[in-house]
Design an enzyme around this catalytic site. Structure first.
Site, PDB file in Angstrom:
ATOM      1  N   ASN A  87       0.866  -1.181   0.000  1.00 15.06           N
ATOM      2  CA  ASN A  87       0.000   0.000   0.000  1.00 15.06           C
ATOM      3  C   ASN A  87       0.901   1.229   0.000  1.00 15.06           C
ATOM      4  O   ASN A  87       1.525   1.535   1.012  1.00 15.06           O
ATOM      5  CB  ASN A  87      -0.883  -0.036   1.265  1.00 15.06           C
ATOM      6  CG  ASN A  87      -1.705   1.234   1.443  1.00 15.06           C
ATOM      7  OD1 ASN A  87      -1.814   2.055   0.528  1.00 15.06           O
ATOM      8  ND2 ASN A  87      -2.286   1.404   2.621  1.00 15.06           N
TER       9      ASN A  87
ATOM     10  N   LYS B 224      -0.038   4.241  -0.227  1.00 11.13           N
ATOM     11  CA  LYS B 224      -0.727   5.385   0.385  1.00 11.13           C
ATOM     12  C   LYS B 224      -0.549   6.630  -0.505  1.00 11.13           C
ATOM     13  O   LYS B 224      -0.497   6.506  -1.716  1.00 11.13           O
ATOM     14  CB  LYS B 224      -0.217   5.624   1.802  1.00 11.13           C
ATOM     15  CG  LYS B 224      -0.213   4.345   2.653  1.00 11.13           C
ATOM     16  CD  LYS B 224       0.031   4.618   4.086  1.00 11.13           C
ATOM     17  CE  LYS B 224       0.096   3.298   4.840  1.00 11.13           C
ATOM     18  NZ  LYS B 224       0.110   3.467   6.270  1.00 11.13           N
TER      19      LYS B 224
ATOM     20  N   HIS C 134      -9.385   0.790   5.042  1.00 11.98           N
ATOM     21  CA  HIS C 134      -8.105   0.995   5.735  1.00 11.98           C
ATOM     22  C   HIS C 134      -8.344   1.927   6.922  1.00 11.98           C
ATOM     23  O   HIS C 134      -9.179   2.833   6.848  1.00 11.98           O
ATOM     24  CB  HIS C 134      -7.081   1.601   4.758  1.00 11.98           C
ATOM     25  CG  HIS C 134      -5.694   1.622   5.326  1.00 11.98           C
ATOM     26  ND1 HIS C 134      -5.282   2.574   6.222  1.00 11.98           N
ATOM     27  CD2 HIS C 134      -4.647   0.786   5.151  1.00 11.98           C
ATOM     28  CE1 HIS C 134      -4.018   2.326   6.563  1.00 11.98           C
ATOM     29  NE2 HIS C 134      -3.612   1.238   5.923  1.00 11.98           N
TER      30      HIS C 134
ATOM     31  N   GLU D   2      -6.806   4.364   7.936  1.00  8.13           N
ATOM     32  CA  GLU D   2      -6.647   5.793   7.622  1.00  8.13           C
ATOM     33  C   GLU D   2      -7.893   6.339   6.926  1.00  8.13           C
ATOM     34  O   GLU D   2      -8.259   7.497   7.114  1.00  8.13           O
ATOM     35  CB  GLU D   2      -5.368   5.995   6.782  1.00  8.13           C
ATOM     36  CG  GLU D   2      -4.129   5.809   7.661  1.00  8.13           C
ATOM     37  CD  GLU D   2      -2.889   5.321   6.937  1.00  8.13           C
ATOM     38  OE1 GLU D   2      -2.835   5.392   5.697  1.00  8.13           O
ATOM     39  OE2 GLU D   2      -1.968   4.855   7.636  1.00  8.13           O
TER      40      GLU D   2
ATOM     41  N   GLU E 217      -4.947  -5.295  10.677  1.00  7.73           N
ATOM     42  CA  GLU E 217      -3.925  -4.270  10.875  1.00  7.73           C
ATOM     43  C   GLU E 217      -4.176  -3.537  12.190  1.00  7.73           C
ATOM     44  O   GLU E 217      -5.009  -2.611  12.236  1.00  7.73           O
ATOM     45  CB  GLU E 217      -3.975  -3.249   9.741  1.00  7.73           C
ATOM     46  CG  GLU E 217      -3.718  -3.829   8.370  1.00  7.73           C
ATOM     47  CD  GLU E 217      -3.164  -2.778   7.428  1.00  7.73           C
ATOM     48  OE1 GLU E 217      -2.051  -2.976   6.954  1.00  7.73           O
ATOM     49  OE2 GLU E 217      -3.839  -1.755   7.206  1.00  7.73           O
TER      50      GLU E 217
ATOM     51  N   GLY F  93       3.005   1.948  10.813  1.00 12.18           N
ATOM     52  CA  GLY F  93       3.991   3.029  10.691  1.00 12.18           C
ATOM     53  C   GLY F  93       4.760   3.338  11.959  1.00 12.18           C
ATOM     54  O   GLY F  93       5.457   4.353  12.024  1.00 12.18           O
TER      55      GLY F  93
ATOM     56  N   SER G 248       3.794  -2.435  10.212  1.00 15.94           N
ATOM     57  CA  SER G 248       5.250  -2.475  10.412  1.00 15.94           C
ATOM     58  C   SER G 248       5.888  -3.791   9.992  1.00 15.94           C
ATOM     59  O   SER G 248       6.825  -4.269  10.632  1.00 15.94           O
ATOM     60  CB  SER G 248       5.592  -2.146  11.880  1.00 15.94           C
ATOM     61  OG  SER G 248       5.240  -0.811  12.178  1.00 15.94           O
TER      62      SER G 248
HETATM   63  C1  PEP Z   1      -0.588   0.066   6.305  1.00 16.38           C
HETATM   64  O1  PEP Z   1      -0.899   1.213   6.542  1.00 16.38           O
HETATM   65  O2  PEP Z   1      -1.366  -0.641   5.626  1.00 16.38           O
HETATM   66  C2  PEP Z   1       0.661  -0.454   6.833  1.00 16.38           C
HETATM   67  C3  PEP Z   1       0.712  -1.712   7.105  1.00 16.38           C
HETATM   68  O3  PEP Z   1       1.699   0.443   7.014  1.00 16.38           O
HETATM   69  P1  PEP Z   1       3.186   0.112   7.570  1.00 16.38           P
HETATM   70  O4  PEP Z   1       3.646  -1.177   6.938  1.00 16.38           O
HETATM   71  O5  PEP Z   1       4.012   1.275   7.147  1.00 16.38           O
HETATM   72  O6  PEP Z   1       3.069  -0.023   9.053  1.00 16.38           O
END
Ligand code: PEP
Length: 252
Positions: free
Chosen positions: A12, A14, A99, A101, A169, A175, A214
């Site tokens: 992703n 973003k 998601h 976000e 998630e 992040g 992460s």
């Molecule tokens: C995400 O936002 O889908 C995600 C997993 O981000 P990150 O891997 O940067 O934690």
């Protein structure tokens, strides 16, 4: 009866990626060689502005590209929105929905996500439906309940192994460099699996459940070895071909 679950490594991007990022995608596509293809599906969800461009490159490589969101309707007066039909037309074969976000920035609740899943199905896109708890919800012991509710309410009736992917998630892991313990990941994934089997029977056993939050080259092998973890949804580490390919190679 669905076959064995094939690992899916999804990226992703973003709100990251200009034309200058296209060669990075080309490197990912070039690195998706026969060995990797044998063990995992690979999906990159770039910003919508790059989708058609990456889809052209992806077409000859086996890498899939997808959207990061879609509107529930096919067309109309919705300035700034993108429909599932438009994603499909640009070459997408999947779309991330719900998601955290989107849920936070755009106040998308389960009902909105459910309508978007129907839009994805209407066009033949594979929806990757995201669920996950905040740190406060985890500390209150509510993670499993919250995720159970999200899976029940964000996914419409009729899902099959070929038409749904869930991504667990934990919001506090996105992040931040933090990840849950393998036991905690296993517990939530088992909870998701139980809901999917209750609702969709044998098909529920074939639906892939990704872990996201992460995921990096140095923790991917551990996370991907956890029972009922059928792949990863990767944010930051999906922007660099070397990192993303290293994560894919860590698939069992
Ligand atoms: C995400 O936002 O889908 C995600 C997993 O981000 P990150 O891997 O940067 O934690």
């Amino acid at each position: 009866m669905p076959g064995p679950r094939r690992t899916l490594i999804a990226g992703n991007w973003k709100m990251n990626g200009l034309k200058a990022q296209v060669p990075e995608f080309s490197a990912m596509a070039a690195g998706y060689d026969a060995t990797l293809q044998a063990k995992a599906d690979m999906l990159i969800c770039p910003p919508a502005t790059l989708l058609a461009r990456l889809a052209d490159i992806a077409a000859v490589t086996g890498v899939m590209v997808g959207g990061q969101d879609c509107h529930a309707l096919a067309s109309g007066a919705h300035t700034g929105d993108i429909s599932a039909e438009m994603l499909k037309d640009a070459g997408a074969s999947a779309v991330i929905l719900g998601h955290s976000e989107r849920r936070a920035d755009h106040r998308e609740g389960d009902a909105v996500v459910e309508a978007k899943v129907k839009a994805a199905w209407r066009t033949g896109l594979l929806p990757v439906v995201c669920v996950g708890e905040t740190l406060a919800e985890r500390e209150a012991g509510e993670a499993a309940n919250l995720v159970r509710r999200q899976v029940r309410q964000s996914v419409p009736d009729g899902a099959t192994a070929d038409t749904l992917v869930i991504a667990y998630e934990p919001i506090w892991a996105i992040g931040t460099g933090l990840i849950p313990s393998p036991e905690d990941v296993a517990e939530v994934h088992a909870t998701v699996r139980k809901v999917l089997v209750e609702r969709f029977g044998a098909e529920g056993n074939g639906i892939r459940i990704l872990y996201g939050g992460s995921v990096k080259p140095d923790n991917a092998a551990l996370l991907l070895s956890i029972p009922d973890v059928d792949g990863a949804l990767v944010g930051g580490a999906s922007l660099k071909a070397a990192d993303f390919l290293a994560i894919a190679r860590a698939a069992p």
